[in-house]
Every structure is written in C-alpha cells, then in structure tokens.
Design a protein around this motif. Structure first.
Motif, mmCIF file in Angstrom:
data_model
loop_
_atom_site.group_PDB
_atom_site.id
_atom_site.type_symbol
_atom_site.label_atom_id
_atom_site.label_comp_id
_atom_site.label_asym_id
_atom_site.label_seq_id
_atom_site.Cartn_x
_atom_site.Cartn_y
_atom_site.Cartn_z
ATOM 1 N N ILE A 190 -1.898 -16.935 -3.753
ATOM 2 C CA ILE A 190 -2.870 -17.305 -2.492
ATOM 3 C C ILE A 190 -2.468 -18.808 -2.305
ATOM 4 N N ALA A 191 -2.234 -18.962 -1.012
ATOM 5 C CA ALA A 191 -1.842 -20.315 -0.488
ATOM 6 C C ALA A 191 -3.283 -21.098 -0.314
ATOM 7 N N LEU A 192 -3.255 -22.223 -0.336
ATOM 8 C CA LEU A 192 -4.407 -23.205 -0.008
ATOM 9 C C LEU A 192 -4.412 -23.636 1.376
ATOM 10 N N PRO A 193 -5.298 -24.008 2.071
ATOM 11 C CA PRO A 193 -6.560 -23.622 1.853
ATOM 12 C C PRO A 193 -6.907 -22.017 2.103
ATOM 13 N N ALA A 194 -8.078 -21.667 1.191
ATOM 14 C CA ALA A 194 -8.139 -20.308 1.142
ATOM 15 C C ALA A 194 -9.839 -20.074 1.068
ATOM 16 N N VAL A 195 -10.244 -18.751 1.147
ATOM 17 C CA VAL A 195 -11.494 -18.542 0.960
ATOM 18 C C VAL A 195 -11.496 -17.465 -0.089
ATOM 19 N N LEU A 196 -12.366 -17.630 -1.145
ATOM 20 C CA LEU A 196 -12.603 -16.829 -2.221
ATOM 21 C C LEU A 196 -13.995 -16.260 -2.217
ATOM 22 N N THR A 197 -14.351 -15.117 -2.375
ATOM 23 C CA THR A 197 -15.621 -14.579 -2.774
ATOM 24 C C THR A 197 -15.739 -14.151 -4.352
ATOM 25 N N ILE A 198 -16.681 -14.897 -4.998
ATOM 26 C CA ILE A 198 -16.870 -14.804 -6.426
ATOM 27 C C ILE A 198 -17.651 -13.805 -7.102
ATOM 28 N N GLN A 199 -16.875 -13.047 -7.941
ATOM 29 C CA GLN A 199 -17.644 -11.967 -8.551
ATOM 30 C C GLN A 199 -18.755 -12.390 -9.790
ATOM 31 N N THR A 200 -19.762 -11.997 -10.101
ATOM 32 C CA THR A 200 -20.486 -12.561 -11.068
ATOM 33 C C THR A 200 -19.937 -12.227 -12.137
ATOM 34 N N GLY A 201 -20.011 -13.129 -13.334
ATOM 35 C CA GLY A 201 -19.685 -12.898 -14.655
ATOM 36 C C GLY A 201 -18.368 -13.746 -14.781
ATOM 37 N N ILE A 202 -17.863 -14.282 -13.686
ATOM 38 C CA ILE A 202 -16.681 -15.207 -13.799
ATOM 39 C C ILE A 202 -16.662 -16.348 -14.736
ATOM 40 N N ASN A 203 -17.892 -16.787 -14.794
ATOM 41 C CA ASN A 203 -18.143 -17.922 -15.704
ATOM 42 C C ASN A 203 -19.495 -17.942 -16.361
ATOM 43 N N GLU A 204 -20.119 -18.928 -16.862
ATOM 44 C CA GLU A 204 -21.539 -18.653 -17.237
ATOM 45 C C GLU A 204 -22.455 -20.151 -16.656
ATOM 46 N N PRO A 205 -22.851 -19.843 -15.573
ATOM 47 C CA PRO A 205 -23.723 -20.742 -14.939
ATOM 48 C C PRO A 205 -24.247 -21.780 -15.725
ATOM 49 N N ARG A 206 -24.068 -23.097 -15.464
ATOM 50 C CA ARG A 206 -24.972 -23.963 -16.343
ATOM 51 C C ARG A 206 -26.404 -24.224 -15.977
ATOM 52 N N TYR A 207 -27.113 -24.825 -16.686
ATOM 53 C CA TYR A 207 -28.461 -25.206 -16.664
ATOM 54 C C TYR A 207 -28.578 -26.683 -15.754
ATOM 55 N N ALA A 208 -29.606 -26.464 -14.893
ATOM 56 C CA ALA A 208 -29.987 -27.791 -14.046
ATOM 57 C C ALA A 208 -31.123 -28.298 -14.732
ATOM 58 N N SER A 209 -31.322 -29.285 -15.290
ATOM 59 C CA SER A 209 -32.480 -29.890 -16.212
ATOM 60 C C SER A 209 -33.014 -30.482 -15.026
ATOM 61 N N ILE A 210 -34.682 -30.645 -15.091
ATOM 62 C CA ILE A 210 -35.483 -31.336 -14.420
ATOM 63 C C ILE A 210 -35.288 -32.515 -14.164
ATOM 64 N N ARG A 211 -34.743 -33.139 -15.133
ATOM 65 C CA ARG A 211 -34.482 -34.517 -15.116
ATOM 66 C C ARG A 211 -33.330 -34.901 -13.979
ATOM 67 N N GLY A 212 -32.203 -33.948 -14.111
ATOM 68 C CA GLY A 212 -31.098 -33.877 -13.239
ATOM 69 C C GLY A 212 -31.588 -33.573 -12.055
ATOM 70 N N VAL A 213 -32.555 -32.607 -11.947
ATOM 71 C CA VAL A 213 -32.876 -32.128 -10.243
ATOM 72 C C VAL A 213 -33.722 -33.258 -9.825
ATOM 73 N N ARG A 214 -34.397 -33.906 -10.580
ATOM 74 C CA ARG A 214 -35.149 -35.440 -9.893
ATOM 75 C C ARG A 214 -34.010 -36.394 -9.501
ATOM 76 N N GLN A 215 -33.142 -36.670 -10.437
ATOM 77 C CA GLN A 215 -32.035 -37.492 -10.315
ATOM 78 C C GLN A 215 -31.109 -37.337 -8.853
ATOM 79 N N ALA A 216 -31.143 -35.854 -8.636
ATOM 80 C CA ALA A 216 -30.369 -35.515 -7.359
ATOM 81 C C ALA A 216 -31.073 -35.534 -6.276
ATOM 82 N N GLN A 217 -32.329 -36.128 -6.330
ATOM 83 C CA GLN A 217 -32.974 -36.449 -5.002
ATOM 84 C C GLN A 217 -32.330 -37.576 -4.252
ATOM 85 N N LYS A 218 -31.243 -38.251 -5.017
ATOM 86 C CA LYS A 218 -30.538 -39.200 -4.423
ATOM 87 C C LYS A 218 -29.504 -39.084 -3.464
#
Ligand code: SF4
Ligand code: SF4
Lengths: 378, 262
Positions: free
Chosen positions: B171-199
């Motif tokens: 497929i040429a870019l730019p493109a739109v992909l719809t992602i099926q579950t199971g393609i990867n293993e989503p990471r965890y967002a730690s609460i410290r990370g969530v707090r830092q993301a306030q910025k």
C-alpha cells in the motif's frame, strides 16, 4: 538510565548486605523457582545491571511474603528491592498483559478484577447489614477487600461478618460509598505511583468517615493500612482480632457443634508481617466439638500459599510444585477435615490446590468467617 | 513517519448486564465502566512501535465531548506526542459517517504519512469509521490489519479476512489502516507516566475550527438514524427429531427441502 534509579544502593542500603544468605534461606519460592534474592541484592550493587536484573523472569515469582525482610540480620528489606526492580519494568510499560490489565483496572475501576465500580456493593443487596456514610459516628467501620466484594465464591464472607456483628451487637457499618482498592497488590507489582495515589485518596476518604476502628477482611488491606497509610486516624484491626475480642468479652458465643479436626494456615500478611497469630487460633478453639491441630511449619515459619505479591495476576515461569499443593498435602497428612484460612487469597489458592488433587470430599478449605458464621444461633 | 491514531471511548460491557434505557434507543450505561476501545488501544501501540522504528510523531484524535481525558493521557503517557479532542456537543457521534467526516476535517489540516484506527468499536460494532475516513481523505485503505512492515516509502500489510484467510497488501503512503486486535501487545501506562503526560498538550477543537459545515457535523447529511434498540428475545423453538440416525436424516432432509434450503 532512569534518574529514579540513581541512589538505588543508598535507598535500599545495599552496602549493608553481608551476603549471609538468611534471606534466601527463608524464601519459600526457592523450592520451585530460580529466584535468588541474595544474588539479586549483590547484583544490584552495580546500578548498570538494574535493567537486566529487572528482566529476570523469576523476580515475578516473589510472593511478597516478607520472610526475607524479617530474617535479614542487617535490617535490609530485600523484598523492597524486588518491588523496585518490578517498578523499573512497570515504568517502562513492558509487563505481562495480565499484570497490566490488573493495574489499569485498579486505576480505572478501583479494583484489580476488571469489574465495574458501580457493582462494588452488589454483594450486599438484600442483606440485613448496617451501612454508614461519611461523618456518621461509628465504632467499627468495615472495609471489604475487592476480591471479597466481587468474587461470588467469597462474597458470603463479608455477609457473614455483618451477621456476626449484628449478633454481637457491635456498633458497626459497611462503607456507604467510595470504597476502593487498598492498592497493596499494586505496590507489590511495582506500580508505586498508583499506590501513592491510592494511599492519598483512600486516606482522605477513610478519614472522612468518623470511625474509631477500621475492620479489614483481608490481611492485605490490613497490612497496607497499618504499615503504609501513615495518615489514617482510626485504629486498624483485622476481623479476627475483633471476633477474638468479642468472644473473650463474652459478647458473642459460637454455640453450634462442629465435630471437625481443623488446621489453621497463617496468612503471611497477618502472621509473619504483623504478628497476629493467636487471635485466629483463639476463635477456632472456641468452636464446640472442634479440634485444632497445627502444621509442622506454622506461625513465623508458616509456608506461604503464593497468593500474595500480585501473584494472582502473574504467570509464573516456574514448573515446580506449587506451595499451596504442598500445604494441602500436609493438611491431609494431619487428618484435618477443614483447612482454615483468614485471607481471601489463601482461600482461593488453597482451594484450587485441593481441587487439583481431587480431594474436595476429604478436605474443605474454609475462611474463618464461613466457619464462625455458620455456628451462631441467631 | 508522522501518524494519526483515532481513538474512541467505549463502555466495557463484558461484566455488566446490558439493558435498553427508557428512550428505547440507547443502552443504559449508568453501571458501565468506560475505557479506550480495545482495537484502538492496539492501534495506538502499533503507531508507537512504528515511531520507535522509524522516528516521527504520533498524534491521537478523539471526537467525544465526554470524559476522555484519562484515555488520552494514557496514550500520551505511552509515548504519543500530542492529542486533539473535538469536544463539541453538536457533533452527531451516533453516525459513523459524521465521525469520519469530522476526523477527516481534523487530520486533513496536517501533514501526515499514516492514519490508524481500530478495526471495530466495542459498542456499536459498525466497522465503518476507518474505511469511511479513507474515502473522505481520498486515501488507500487496508482493513483488519494484523501486521505492518514498512518497505521504502510504502507499507506491506497483512489483512485478516473471512474464513481465516490472510491477505498481503502493498500500500502506498499516505494511507489509512484499521488495526485488528492481537497485532501487538499494548504497553502499560504507569501512573507516574500519566502524571508526567499532563505537560503534553491536548488541543480542543469545535466545529468552527474545522473546515466542515455545522449541518454536516451535526448529521444533517446523516444517513443513519437509530429507530429502536432491543434485546433479542430468547425463545426455544427447536424441534427435536427422534429416531434412528437414518430416519432422522430423512426427516431432516425433508424439512430442509420443504423450507427451500436444499
Ligand atoms: S539476609 Fe540481609 S544481609 Fe543477609 S544476604 Fe540477605 S539481604 Fe544480605
Ligand atoms: S518476600 Fe518472600 S518470596 Fe519474596 S523474596 Fe522475600 S522471602 Fe522470597
């Protein structure tokens, strides 16, 4: 390297370690896992190694039983070092999906079981229990563990505590609103930020209730409130302490017969870590007709069931025999018909072990509240 | 590679009883818990993995005027660079085509190489927004994507089709992909990370900030209208055929022929 890792050696007093091996010698999971906590303390002296130590799969085998920290002659806390290593992975975001889901669920829903917050009090629908709101004076405020609140196998335990307190005429109440995870398991899984946030929120919430005492059902909530929630104003009790007091003062009597040989399993977070050994036994000794026997490994030396330390959500790499299986075999050898537990996690792990052996007809795993709740004449 | 990921907040209905509210057109969600749509969570992870491999940026887009800050902050904590929320009660969020048009209006304002969405929403299950978005942006689209391999300026993607078939698409870019579950293993967002993301900034937009007519965003051109929602009736109308196997087969075959199925 993450700046938080700086000062790791000082924070955990690693230079104080004399490599005596008391920690490893008391670690219950060495029997079935490659976990060597002494080796990890040694390795952590090189802060550049922290990341690779954190990557050792066996750090997830620790059950947070606390034995290593209790046995260390130098006052180190090897358990805290393992928790800190877990937290390196948590902060990096790469953890087992089951652990990730439990932590996200605590953050979102206030319980590790991915159950809706709105369903927390469903267990007490239609039960004749007292409920108090913030600001209402109450002597004993009952705090129900998430696992008890949501697991149908355990919900009856909370109801039984209410029935016993009704019967004994205690001035008590379950929390009207706001009850949420104590986050003890989040701490053990290395999610320190989440733990700190929950400590802050829960302390404010619990202090908003005018209670003289907080009665916990799970030893994990108990230990967290007692040791890691410095701002709580009320006295913290495990329900076994309260029931033993009521029995001693003659406010309650267990007056139905139970002709059983009972062996009591000490929960690590109640016994070893907080010294509550006698009260659960005292309750069991009051049961008419029952005979209380002891494991060979008992009280401080009690064998951990592996239910704590976040292990409910961790897939272990170890293939060795589960400690809960060892425990139920020992109970069977003692000829016990009832294996009594005083913790929801112990109950679940020991009961699973009994089922795995197919011994359901010979040995019944029961929470003390289940036993005592059936032995009052209301 | 500069990537936009579209996310949606959906109720978790796996543990709760589902019932229809008084309007007869909506599910009673008072006892539900809400979270990022499962497939969108995988889309966020896939965007972050691509950014880690190829550099670039990840922007999260969400069209919702509800309480979406937590799911956006979690994506930011995991490593997304910025977020855009279209927070406007006038947008008809019930219509997937309207959502696609609004998303296209947001994303079309920027330079980008790739747009990811989840393949399906856990609540309405339409599977429409991703493909419609590609149409609105006049870009190529691959749906139900199980693997993404960058190849030069293009992508080689693996799609999961009906019947267990897998399809490789270049497929040429730019493109739109719809992602099926199971393609990867989503990471965890730690609460410290969530707090830092306030910025990190969450840009909030209204219809007026977009090149889209209010009538269109509000669903004036809408082709979808919810008429009635109901829980399917559970009934037992099964007929048990008794007898020896050969007899049973004959009776069954007779019924199938009679019903026009054979
Ligand atoms: S018991 Fe204490 S001093 Fe001994 S090896 Fe373990 S941590 Fe070091
Ligand atoms: S807390 Fe218990 S299981 Fe964990 S390392 Fe220490 S002794 Fe071993």
């Amino acid at each position: 390297m993450d700046e938080r890792e700086n000062g790791f050696i000082q924070k955990h007093d690693l230079l104080g370690c004399i490599q005596c091996g008391r920690c490893t010698g008391g670690c219950p999971v060495t029997a079935r896992s490659g976990l060597n906590v002494r080796g990890i303390l040694r390795g952590a002296l090189d802060e550049d190694l922290l990341q690779s130590l954190a990557g050792l799969p066996e750090i997830w085998d620790c059950t947070a039983c606390g034995n290593c920290s209790l046995r260390c002659p130098k006052g180190l806390k090897p358990l805290d070092v393992l928790v800190a290593l877990r937290s390196i992975l948590v902060e990096g975001g790469v953890i087992q999906p089951s652990v990730r889901d439990a932590l996200e669920s605590i953050f979102r829903e206030g319980n590790p079981w991915d159950k809706p917050r709105a369903a927390r009090f469903d267990w007490r629908r239609d039960l004749d229990l007292k409920v108090v709101g913030p600001g209402e004076a109450v002597h004993c405020l009952v705090f129900v563990c998430c696992t008890v609140a949501y697991d149908p196998r355990l919900q009856g335990i909370a109801g039984n505590l209410g029935r016993l307190l009704n019967y004994a005429g205690v001035h008590y109440g379950f929390m009207e609103e706001g009850e949420t995870c104590c986050a003890s398991e989040a701490y053990c899984l290395g999610e320190e930020g989440l733990f700190e946030m929950m400590v802050e929120d829960n302390s404010e919430l619990l202090n908003s209730y005018s209670a003289s005492r907080i009665i916990t059902i799970s030893p994990h909530c108990y230990s967290a409130f007692k040791n890691q929630y410095p701002q709580l104003r009320a006295e913290i009790l495990h329900y076994t302490e309260l029931l033993a007091e009521l029995l001693r003062e003659g406010k309650m009597e267990l007056n139905r017969e139970l002709k059983e040989r009972i062996v009591y399993h000490d929960p690590c977070f109640l016994g070893k870590q907080n010294g509550v050994f006698n009260d659960p036994r005292f309750i069991l000794q009051q049961l008419p007709g029952a005979e209380l026997v002891e494991f060979e490994r008992t009280r401080e030396r009690s064998l951990c069931c592996e239910g704590g330390g976040g292990k409910m959500w961790v897939e272990s790499e170890s293939r060795g025999e589960r400690l809960a299986a060892v425990r139920v075999r020992e109970a069977k050898m003692l000829g016990a018909g009832v294996l009594a537990a005083a913790c929801p996690f112990c109950l679940l792990t020991l009961e699973d072990a009994v089922k795995a052996e197919g011994w359901e007809d010979e040995i019944k795993v029961a929470e003390i509240l289940e036993i005592a709740g059936g032995l009052i004449q209301e | 590679m500069d990537i936009f990921v579209c996310i949606k907040r959906v109720p978790d209905t796996s543990e709760a009883e589902v019932s229809v509210d008084e309007s007869g057109k909506e599910v009673d969600s008072s006892r539900f818990s809400f979270d990022i749509n499962e497939a969108d969570n995988y889309a966020v992870e896939e965007a972050l993995l691509l950014k880690e491999r190829l550099g670039g940026t990840v922007q999260v887009v969400c069209v919702d005027c509800g309480d979406v800050e937590t799911i956006i902050r979690m994506a930011l904590a995991k490593g997304a660079d910025g977020a855009i929320q279209v927070n406007d009660g006038r947008v008809n969020v019930k219509d997937p085509l309207v959502i696609a048009r609004v998303l296209a209006a947001v994303i079309g304002q920027h330079q980008f190489d790739l747009v990811l969405t989840g393949c399906m929403a856990g609540d309405d299950g339409y599977m429409t927004v991703g493909a419609a978005l590609a149409e609105e942006l006049t870009l190529p689209c691959a749906t139900m994507v199980k693997n993404v391999e960058p190849q030069g300026g293009r992508l080689s993607v693996c799609r999961e089709l009906e019947g267990g078939l897998l399809e490789e698409v270049d497929i040429a870019l730019p493109a739109v992909l719809t992602i099926q579950t199971g393609i990867n293993e989503p990471r965890y967002a730690s609460i410290r990370g969530v707090r830092q993301a306030q910025k990190k900034e969450i840009k909030v937009l209204k219809i007026e900030d977009l090149e889209i007519a209010e009538e269109e965003a509000a669903g004036g051109r809408s082709s979808v209208e919810m008429q009635e929602l109901y829980v399917p009736e559970v009934a037992s109308r099964a007929e048990l055929i008794e007898g020896e196997p050969a007899q049973k087969a004959e009776v069954l075959a007779g019924k199938l022929v009679k019903g026009g199925l054979l």
